[in-house]
Structure formats: structure tokens, C-alpha cells
Design an enzyme around this catalytic site. Structure first.
Site, PDB file in Angstrom:
ATOM      1  N   LYS A   1      45.942  23.353  23.316  1.00  0.00           N
ATOM      2  CA  LYS A   1      46.763  24.086  22.351  1.00  0.00           C
ATOM      3  C   LYS A   1      48.262  23.816  22.537  1.00  0.00           C
ATOM      4  CE  LYS A   1      43.353  27.826  21.757  1.00  0.00           C
ATOM      5  NZ  LYS A   1      43.140  29.300  21.805  1.00  0.00           N
TER       6      LYS A   1
ATOM      7  N   THR B   1      38.917  34.193  28.010  1.00  0.00           N
ATOM      8  CA  THR B   1      39.925  34.163  26.939  1.00  0.00           C
ATOM      9  C   THR B   1      41.269  34.721  27.415  1.00  0.00           C
ATOM     10  OG1 THR B   1      38.121  34.547  25.368  1.00  0.00           O
ATOM     11  CG2 THR B   1      40.379  34.904  24.561  1.00  0.00           C
TER      12      THR B   1
ATOM     13  N   ARG C   1      42.597  28.294  32.168  1.00  0.00           N
ATOM     14  CA  ARG C   1      43.374  29.445  31.693  1.00  0.00           C
ATOM     15  C   ARG C   1      44.002  30.205  32.865  1.00  0.00           C
ATOM     16  NH1 ARG C   1      39.206  30.921  26.773  1.00  0.00           N
ATOM     17  NH2 ARG C   1      40.424  30.002  25.081  1.00  0.00           N
TER      18      ARG C   1
ATOM     19  N   ASN D   1      46.664  30.605  25.106  1.00  0.00           N
ATOM     20  CA  ASN D   1      45.792  30.429  26.263  1.00  0.00           C
ATOM     21  C   ASN D   1      45.319  28.994  26.474  1.00  0.00           C
ATOM     22  OD1 ASN D   1      44.009  30.344  24.183  1.00  0.00           O
ATOM     23  ND2 ASN D   1      42.799  32.124  24.816  1.00  0.00           N
TER      24      ASN D   1
ATOM     25  N   HIS E   1      40.974  25.582  23.552  1.00  0.00           N
ATOM     26  CA  HIS E   1      39.842  26.084  22.752  1.00  0.00           C
ATOM     27  C   HIS E   1      38.602  25.302  23.153  1.00  0.00           C
ATOM     28  CE1 HIS E   1      37.215  27.096  19.380  1.00  0.00           C
ATOM     29  NE2 HIS E   1      36.902  25.802  19.390  1.00  0.00           N
TER      30      HIS E   1
ATOM     31  N   GLU F   1      32.648  22.128  14.273  1.00  0.00           N
ATOM     32  CA  GLU F   1      34.033  21.922  14.710  1.00  0.00           C
ATOM     33  C   GLU F   1      34.323  20.449  14.964  1.00  0.00           C
ATOM     34  OE1 GLU F   1      34.556  26.377  16.704  1.00  0.00           O
ATOM     35  OE2 GLU F   1      34.695  24.618  17.998  1.00  0.00           O
TER      36      GLU F   1
HETATM   37  P1  DAT Z   1      37.895  31.928  22.937  1.00  0.00           P
HETATM   38  O1  DAT Z   1      39.069  31.059  22.593  1.00  0.00           O
HETATM   39  O2  DAT Z   1      37.801  32.203  24.414  1.00  0.00           O
HETATM   40  O3  DAT Z   1      36.604  31.423  22.358  1.00  0.00           O
HETATM   41  P2  DAT Z   1      37.874  33.960  20.815  1.00  0.00           P
HETATM   42  O4  DAT Z   1      36.988  33.041  20.057  1.00  0.00           O
HETATM   43  O5  DAT Z   1      37.429  35.376  20.989  1.00  0.00           O
HETATM   44  O6  DAT Z   1      38.174  33.390  22.299  1.00  0.00           O
HETATM   45  O7  DAT Z   1      39.327  34.016  20.140  1.00  0.00           O
HETATM   46  C1  DAT Z   1      39.903  32.837  19.615  1.00  0.00           C
HETATM   47  C2  DAT Z   1      41.362  32.832  19.979  1.00  0.00           C
HETATM   48  O8  DAT Z   1      42.023  33.929  19.343  1.00  0.00           O
HETATM   49  C3  DAT Z   1      41.673  33.012  21.469  1.00  0.00           C
HETATM   50  O9  DAT Z   1      41.556  31.803  22.204  1.00  0.00           O
HETATM   51  C4  DAT Z   1      43.074  33.509  21.429  1.00  0.00           C
HETATM   52  C5  DAT Z   1      43.076  34.410  20.187  1.00  0.00           C
HETATM   53  N1  DAT Z   1      42.794  35.802  20.578  1.00  0.00           N
HETATM   54  C6  DAT Z   1      41.597  36.332  20.929  1.00  0.00           C
HETATM   55  N2  DAT Z   1      41.697  37.634  21.233  1.00  0.00           N
HETATM   56  C7  DAT Z   1      43.019  37.947  21.091  1.00  0.00           C
HETATM   57  C8  DAT Z   1      43.792  39.145  21.261  1.00  0.00           C
HETATM   58  N3  DAT Z   1      43.227  40.278  21.656  1.00  0.00           N
HETATM   59  N4  DAT Z   1      45.123  39.066  21.014  1.00  0.00           N
HETATM   60  C9  DAT Z   1      45.703  37.918  20.606  1.00  0.00           C
HETATM   61  N5  DAT Z   1      45.041  36.755  20.425  1.00  0.00           N
HETATM   62  C10 DAT Z   1      43.721  36.769  20.668  1.00  0.00           C
HETATM   63 MG    MG Z   2      35.964  31.266  20.398  1.00  0.00          MG
END
Ligand code: DAT
Ligand code: MG
Length: 140
Positions: free
Chosen positions: A11, A93, A104, A114, A117, A128
Site C-alpha cells: 500500500k 489488520t 504489519r 497498514n 492487502h 482480485e
Molecule cells: P484486511 O486488510 O486485514 O483484510 P479488512 O478486509 O477488514 O482487513 O479491511 C480492509 C482494509 O480497510 C484494512 O486493511 C484497512 C481498512 N480498515 C479496516 N478496518 C478499519 C477501521 N476500523 N478503521 C479504518 N480503516 C479500517
Molecule cells: Mg480484507
């Protein structure tokens, strides 16, 4: 376990800090092979399409703007159980919850910024990968 492919994105917070090589070393050390990779700069609309599953979440707008805020490196990782293995290497995450040694834990700045992805299931990995790569670009 079968050989799988998964979609990974380094990212903007990580490309900005020149961490692509360090993150790739973690993938390769874990036995994942980078079979396709390119550096691109998404528009907010392209980021929004990629993350449309999160469209109803309160952080969606922020997430799309962040993903379009600088270059990303999109890549396809291949290996035994690559989807789960990559998620393991990435860590949780929220970097505050990520296990020591994960990408991370070492590099992420916040839950929103973070660093990486990774696809979360075989169906999403397929979708994807197809969003970013043509079949001929995958060189195993
Ligand atoms: P991951 O990237 O671990 O699969 P996810 O699919 O739940 O996590 O969320 C996608 C992205 O969205 C994540 O990498 C960062 C953002 N995100 C998730 N939860 C968040 C939150 N509570 N506040 C801000 N950004 C968030
Ligand atoms: Mg995800």
C-alpha cells in the site's frame, strides 16, 4: 495443501517509505513466489471498485482516498496454501494486534494505513487477481 495464488498489494504508506524490498523478502522467506508484480497509481474510483465489499463501512471513503494517495505495488504470490500463508506473514489488520515479525507489526502505521492487502479466500483471490492482471502476465 494445494498450490494457490493470492493477490497482494503493497500500500501507499509502504511504497512511500521505500519498503517494497523488505516486504517482498518476508514473502519470499515464507516460501511465497512473486509470479507477477507491477507498480501502479490507482484513482479513487479504481480503489473504490477494488474495495467495494466495504462500501457500507464508515471508513470506506478514507480507505479509497488512502489507496489512491500514492503508488501501490500489486502482485500475485504463489505457493502451498498461499492465501492463508500470506495472511500469516501480513499479520492482523490492526498493527496493535499483529504478531511480532509480521509485516504489519513491523511496518504498519495504523489500522487504516497498514502497509499490505492480501486476498482472504480462493474466490476473492481469483477475482482480485483478474482485476489487476491478464493471464499472460502471471509467470509461475
Ligand atoms: P484486511 O486488510 O486485514 O483484510 P479488512 O478486509 O477488514 O482487513 O479491511 C480492509 C482494509 O480497510 C484494512 O486493511 C484497512 C481498512 N480498515 C479496516 N478496518 C478499519 C477501521 N476500523 N478503521 C479504518 N480503516 C479500517
Ligand atoms: Mg480484507
Amino acid at each position: 495443501m494445494a498450490t494457490e495464488r493470492t493477490l497482494s498489494i503493497i500500500k501507499p504508506d509502504a511504497t512511500k517509505r521505500n519498503l517494497t524490498g523488505k516486504i517482498n523478502a518476508k514473502f519470499e522467506d515464507a516460501g511465497l513466489r512473486i509470479v507477477a508484480q507491477k507498480r501502479i497509481h490507482l484513482t479513487p474510483a479504481q480503489a473504490g471498485e477494488f474495495y467495494k465489499v466495504h462500501a457500507e463501512r464508515p471508513f470506506y471513503g478514507e480507505l479509497c482516498d488512502f489507496m489512491a494517495s500514492g503508488p501501490v505495488v500489486v502482485q500475485v504470490l504463489e505457493g502451498e496454501g498461499a492465501i492463508a500463508k500470506n495472511r500469516e506473514v501480513m499479520g492482523a489488520t490492526n498493527p496493535a494486534d499483529a504478531a511480532p515479525g509480521t509485516v504489519r507489526a513491523e511496518f504498519a502505521e495504523s489500522v487504516g494505513e497498514n502497509s499490505v492487502h492480501g486476498s482472504d479466500a480462493p474466490e476473492t483471490a481469483k477475482e482480485e487477481i483478474a482485476y489487476f492482471f491478464a493471464g499472460l502476465e502471471l509467470v509461475g
